[in-house]
Design a protein around this motif. Structure first.
Motif, PDB file in Angstrom:
ATOM      1  N   MET A  68      17.375   7.508  -3.691  1.00  0.00           N
ATOM      2  CA  MET A  68      17.686   6.911  -4.986  1.00  0.00           C
ATOM      3  C   MET A  68      16.693   7.407  -6.032  1.00  0.00           C
ATOM      4  O   MET A  68      15.518   7.601  -5.732  1.00  0.00           O
ATOM      5  CB  MET A  68      17.558   5.383  -4.924  1.00  0.00           C
ATOM      6  N   THR A  69      17.159   7.559  -7.273  1.00  0.00           N
ATOM      7  CA  THR A  69      16.264   7.916  -8.368  1.00  0.00           C
ATOM      8  C   THR A  69      15.317   6.744  -8.648  1.00  0.00           C
ATOM      9  O   THR A  69      15.516   5.634  -8.137  1.00  0.00           O
ATOM     10  CB  THR A  69      17.058   8.200  -9.660  1.00  0.00           C
ATOM     11  N   ALA A  70      14.323   7.022  -9.493  1.00  0.00           N
ATOM     12  CA  ALA A  70      13.381   5.963  -9.884  1.00  0.00           C
ATOM     13  C   ALA A  70      14.150   4.771 -10.454  1.00  0.00           C
ATOM     14  O   ALA A  70      13.928   3.622 -10.060  1.00  0.00           O
ATOM     15  CB  ALA A  70      12.382   6.505 -10.908  1.00  0.00           C
ATOM     16  N   LEU A  71      15.083   5.051 -11.372  1.00  0.00           N
ATOM     17  CA  LEU A  71      15.839   3.955 -11.998  1.00  0.00           C
ATOM     18  C   LEU A  71      16.672   3.199 -10.960  1.00  0.00           C
ATOM     19  O   LEU A  71      16.731   1.964 -10.973  1.00  0.00           O
ATOM     20  CB  LEU A  71      16.739   4.496 -13.116  1.00  0.00           C
ATOM     21  N   GLN A 112      14.335  10.913 -11.774  1.00  0.00           N
ATOM     22  CA  GLN A 112      13.675  11.667 -10.699  1.00  0.00           C
ATOM     23  C   GLN A 112      13.777  10.946  -9.353  1.00  0.00           C
ATOM     24  O   GLN A 112      13.742   9.716  -9.293  1.00  0.00           O
ATOM     25  CB  GLN A 112      12.185  11.852 -11.005  1.00  0.00           C
ATOM     26  N   TYR A 113      13.854  11.728  -8.280  1.00  0.00           N
ATOM     27  CA  TYR A 113      13.779  11.161  -6.931  1.00  0.00           C
ATOM     28  C   TYR A 113      12.312  11.038  -6.535  1.00  0.00           C
ATOM     29  O   TYR A 113      11.466  11.821  -7.004  1.00  0.00           O
ATOM     30  CB  TYR A 113      14.551  12.043  -5.950  1.00  0.00           C
ATOM     31  N   PRO A 114      11.985  10.067  -5.661  1.00  0.00           N
ATOM     32  CA  PRO A 114      10.582   9.825  -5.294  1.00  0.00           C
ATOM     33  C   PRO A 114       9.842  11.082  -4.835  1.00  0.00           C
ATOM     34  O   PRO A 114       8.671  11.256  -5.182  1.00  0.00           O
ATOM     35  CB  PRO A 114      10.705   8.802  -4.164  1.00  0.00           C
ATOM     36  N   ALA A 115      10.513  11.960  -4.096  1.00  0.00           N
ATOM     37  CA  ALA A 115       9.830  13.153  -3.579  1.00  0.00           C
ATOM     38  C   ALA A 115       9.286  14.036  -4.702  1.00  0.00           C
ATOM     39  O   ALA A 115       8.368  14.819  -4.499  1.00  0.00           O
ATOM     40  CB  ALA A 115      10.773  13.962  -2.688  1.00  0.00           C
ATOM     41  N   ARG A 116       9.855  13.887  -5.907  1.00  0.00           N
ATOM     42  CA  ARG A 116       9.399  14.694  -7.039  1.00  0.00           C
ATOM     43  C   ARG A 116       8.328  13.989  -7.863  1.00  0.00           C
ATOM     44  O   ARG A 116       7.886  14.508  -8.885  1.00  0.00           O
ATOM     45  CB  ARG A 116      10.588  15.048  -7.944  1.00  0.00           C
ATOM     46  N   LEU A 117       7.937  12.798  -7.419  1.00  0.00           N
ATOM     47  CA  LEU A 117       6.928  12.029  -8.158  1.00  0.00           C
ATOM     48  C   LEU A 117       5.609  12.034  -7.396  1.00  0.00           C
ATOM     49  O   LEU A 117       5.593  12.081  -6.161  1.00  0.00           O
ATOM     50  CB  LEU A 117       7.401  10.578  -8.342  1.00  0.00           C
ATOM     51  N   GLN A 131       0.840  -1.199   0.000  1.00  0.00           N
ATOM     52  CA  GLN A 131       0.000   0.000   0.000  1.00  0.00           C
ATOM     53  C   GLN A 131       0.885   1.262   0.000  1.00  0.00           C
ATOM     54  O   GLN A 131       0.647   2.195  -0.749  1.00  0.00           O
ATOM     55  CB  GLN A 131      -0.878  -0.048   1.245  1.00  0.00           C
ATOM     56  N   HIS A 132       1.877   1.254   0.887  1.00  0.00           N
ATOM     57  CA  HIS A 132       2.846   2.360   0.914  1.00  0.00           C
ATOM     58  C   HIS A 132       4.064   1.880   0.144  1.00  0.00           C
ATOM     59  O   HIS A 132       4.566   0.797   0.385  1.00  0.00           O
ATOM     60  CB  HIS A 132       3.168   2.747   2.354  1.00  0.00           C
ATOM     61  N   PHE A 133       4.509   2.699  -0.787  1.00  0.00           N
ATOM     62  CA  PHE A 133       5.369   2.210  -1.861  1.00  0.00           C
ATOM     63  C   PHE A 133       6.759   1.819  -1.379  1.00  0.00           C
ATOM     64  O   PHE A 133       7.436   1.027  -2.002  1.00  0.00           O
ATOM     65  CB  PHE A 133       5.439   3.271  -2.969  1.00  0.00           C
ATOM     66  N   ASN A 134       7.214   2.416  -0.255  1.00  0.00           N
ATOM     67  CA  ASN A 134       8.519   2.046   0.321  1.00  0.00           C
ATOM     68  C   ASN A 134       9.667   2.189  -0.666  1.00  0.00           C
ATOM     69  O   ASN A 134      10.523   1.318  -0.750  1.00  0.00           O
ATOM     70  CB  ASN A 134       8.517   0.596   0.850  1.00  0.00           C
ATOM     71  N   LEU A 135       9.688   3.295  -1.389  1.00  0.00           N
ATOM     72  CA  LEU A 135      10.854   3.552  -2.254  1.00  0.00           C
ATOM     73  C   LEU A 135      11.967   4.165  -1.411  1.00  0.00           C
ATOM     74  O   LEU A 135      11.708   4.807  -0.396  1.00  0.00           O
ATOM     75  CB  LEU A 135      10.478   4.526  -3.378  1.00  0.00           C
ATOM     76  N   TRP A 136      13.212   3.961  -1.848  1.00  0.00           N
ATOM     77  CA  TRP A 136      14.338   4.622  -1.187  1.00  0.00           C
ATOM     78  C   TRP A 136      14.330   6.090  -1.585  1.00  0.00           C
ATOM     79  O   TRP A 136      14.411   6.400  -2.781  1.00  0.00           O
ATOM     80  CB  TRP A 136      15.667   4.001  -1.619  1.00  0.00           C
ATOM     81  N   PRO A 137      14.256   7.006  -0.608  1.00  0.00           N
ATOM     82  CA  PRO A 137      14.155   8.436  -0.960  1.00  0.00           C
ATOM     83  C   PRO A 137      15.429   9.003  -1.584  1.00  0.00           C
ATOM     84  O   PRO A 137      15.375   9.963  -2.339  1.00  0.00           O
ATOM     85  CB  PRO A 137      13.860   9.123   0.383  1.00  0.00           C
ATOM     86  N   GLN A 195       4.926   7.050  -7.941  1.00  0.00           N
ATOM     87  CA  GLN A 195       5.759   6.271  -7.006  1.00  0.00           C
ATOM     88  C   GLN A 195       5.306   4.814  -6.965  1.00  0.00           C
ATOM     89  O   GLN A 195       6.120   3.895  -6.941  1.00  0.00           O
ATOM     90  CB  GLN A 195       5.695   6.872  -5.599  1.00  0.00           C
ATOM     91  N   GLN A 196       3.987   4.619  -6.971  1.00  0.00           N
ATOM     92  CA  GLN A 196       3.510   3.234  -6.925  1.00  0.00           C
ATOM     93  C   GLN A 196       3.865   2.509  -8.217  1.00  0.00           C
ATOM     94  O   GLN A 196       4.177   1.316  -8.203  1.00  0.00           O
ATOM     95  CB  GLN A 196       1.992   3.206  -6.650  1.00  0.00           C
ATOM     96  N   ARG A 197       3.851   3.218  -9.328  1.00  0.00           N
ATOM     97  CA  ARG A 197       4.241   2.570 -10.586  1.00  0.00           C
ATOM     98  C   ARG A 197       5.732   2.213 -10.583  1.00  0.00           C
ATOM     99  O   ARG A 197       6.124   1.176 -11.119  1.00  0.00           O
ATOM    100  CB  ARG A 197       3.873   3.460 -11.778  1.00  0.00           C
ATOM    101  N   VAL A 198       6.562   3.066  -9.948  1.00  0.00           N
ATOM    102  CA  VAL A 198       7.983   2.709  -9.798  1.00  0.00           C
ATOM    103  C   VAL A 198       8.101   1.437  -8.947  1.00  0.00           C
ATOM    104  O   VAL A 198       8.884   0.532  -9.263  1.00  0.00           O
ATOM    105  CB  VAL A 198       8.788   3.860  -9.144  1.00  0.00           C
ATOM    106  N   ALA A 199       7.291   1.362  -7.886  1.00  0.00           N
ATOM    107  CA  ALA A 199       7.338   0.177  -7.015  1.00  0.00           C
ATOM    108  C   ALA A 199       6.932  -1.084  -7.793  1.00  0.00           C
ATOM    109  O   ALA A 199       7.497  -2.162  -7.592  1.00  0.00           O
ATOM    110  CB  ALA A 199       6.431   0.378  -5.797  1.00  0.00           C
ATOM    111  N   ILE A 200       5.973  -0.942  -8.693  1.00  0.00           N
ATOM    112  CA  ILE A 200       5.572  -2.086  -9.532  1.00  0.00           C
ATOM    113  C   ILE A 200       6.727  -2.456 -10.469  1.00  0.00           C
ATOM    114  O   ILE A 200       7.067  -3.637 -10.615  1.00  0.00           O
ATOM    115  CB  ILE A 200       4.281  -1.759 -10.323  1.00  0.00           C
ATOM    116  N   ALA A 201       7.366  -1.449 -11.064  1.00  0.00           N
ATOM    117  CA  ALA A 201       8.510  -1.708 -11.957  1.00  0.00           C
ATOM    118  C   ALA A 201       9.638  -2.410 -11.191  1.00  0.00           C
ATOM    119  O   ALA A 201      10.276  -3.328 -11.711  1.00  0.00           O
ATOM    120  CB  ALA A 201       9.009  -0.396 -12.565  1.00  0.00           C
ATOM    121  N   ARG A 202       9.846  -1.980  -9.959  1.00  0.00           N
ATOM    122  CA  ARG A 202      10.899  -2.588  -9.128  1.00  0.00           C
ATOM    123  C   ARG A 202      10.617  -4.074  -8.903  1.00  0.00           C
ATOM    124  O   ARG A 202      11.511  -4.919  -9.002  1.00  0.00           O
ATOM    125  CB  ARG A 202      10.963  -1.849  -7.783  1.00  0.00           C
TER     126      ARG A 202
END
Ligand SMILES: Nc1ncnc2c1ncn2[C@@H]1O[C@H](COP(=O)(O)OP(=O)(O)O)[C@@H](O)[C@H]1O
Ligand SMILES: [Mg+2]
Length: 286
Positions: free
Chosen positions: A111-114, A151-156, A103-109, A161-168
């Protein structure tokens, strides 16, 4: 061949889980076949998240079996036939085929999306940077975010952000994807873009288990809907029967509550539209 005739990617047999003396998962049997999309619905606290977490051993189940691609997850039999927990490296190996989106994407802040998408490729799969970047770019393209790689997560937005989490999760090339209420933390106008990506995955034949309150999505995309209550599967079937002809009283009550909430909203909206029209007519009358 229908989906249910294929091999089971994930099989649960009599899975149980308690926290202290609180039984949270109370004997669940479930087979998920290749390319099947299963949506799990049910009231808050019914054990949906815990069940999903047992499917990749984020929670250690206490009884029954979770089998992924033919391998028992988390445990082995010792010489005396007693069940012993596998070492972490063995657990990690077995569950590598299971992708999870929270539910919460838990991206590293930091790190960029890639970089978020490629981190596990580099660290876990030991992939060289160029290959990881190429695969990462491909996965970002799949979720429609090629232009956000740097982009960094804070700019998304939350949806991005959730789509980045799906890509991850996809980058690890899992044989099954688990989603735990992937749109519940999003602003309403961002829900659609995430569901659209999930629809695309389903259409490509990804095997998926999705815990969701998005009944429209479940009705449209699920091969099978599973209704849970108090740690058990109370009813399951194709969306047409589960939503169209629910038989268990608890499911009927759950769907009725959902309908009332949405009907209330629909009435409110049409009331607002009426008022808008009346005001418009008054202006014309003047
Ligand atoms: N780590 C935990 N420790 C103790 N109780 C927990 C823990 N995780 C979940 N629970 C309890 O298990 C029950 C099911 O929770 P959960 O699986 O999150 O339900 P759902 O996702 O359907 O809302 C709830 O009563 C919850 O309070
Ligand atoms: Mg939950």
């Amino acid at each position: 061949m229908t989906k249910t005739q294929g091999a089971a990617v994930l099989g649960l047999r009599g899975v149980r889980k308690s926290f202290g003396d609180h039984i949270v998962i109370d004997g669940i049997d479930l087979d998920v076949h290749r390319s099947e999309v299963i949506c799990i619905i049910g009231p808050s606290g019914s054990g949906k998240s815990t069940l999903l977490r047992c499917m990749n051993f984020l929670e250690e189940y206490d009884g029954g079996e979770v089998v992924i691609n033919g391998r028992l997850l988390g445990y082995s039999q010792d010489a005396g036939g007693k069940r012993v927990r596998d070492r972490d490296v063995v657990v990690d190996e077995t569950r590598r085929g299971v992708g999870m989106v929270f539910q919460h994407f838990n991206l590293w802040p930091h790190m960029t999306a890639l970089e978020n998408v490629t981190a596990a490729l580099r660290l876990v799969k030991q992939m060289p940077k160029a290959a990881a970047d190429a695969l990462g770019a491909e996965m970002l393209a799949k979720v429609g975010l090629s232009d956000k790689a740097g982009q960094y997560p804070a700019r998304l937005s939350g949806g991005q952000q959730q789509r980045v989490a799906i890509a991850r999760a996809l980058a690890m090339q899992p044989s099954i994807m688990l989603f735990d209420e992937p749109t519940s933390a999003l602003d309403p106008e961002l829900v659609g873009e995430v569901l659209q990506v999930m629809r695309g995955l389903a259409a490509e034949g990804m095997t998926m288990v999705v815990v969701t309150h998005e009944m429209g999505f479940a009705a449209e995309v699920a091969d099978r809907v599973v209704f849970m209550d108090a740690g058990r599967i109370v009813e399951q079937g194709p969306p047409s029967s589960l939503f169209g002809a629910p038989s268990h009283p608890r499911l009927r009550q759950f769907l009725e509550t959902w309908r009332q909430r949405n009907a209330g909203f629909a009435t409110l909206m049409s009331g607002a539209a009426d008022q808008h029209l009346r005001e418009g007519n008054q202006i014309h009358a003047r």
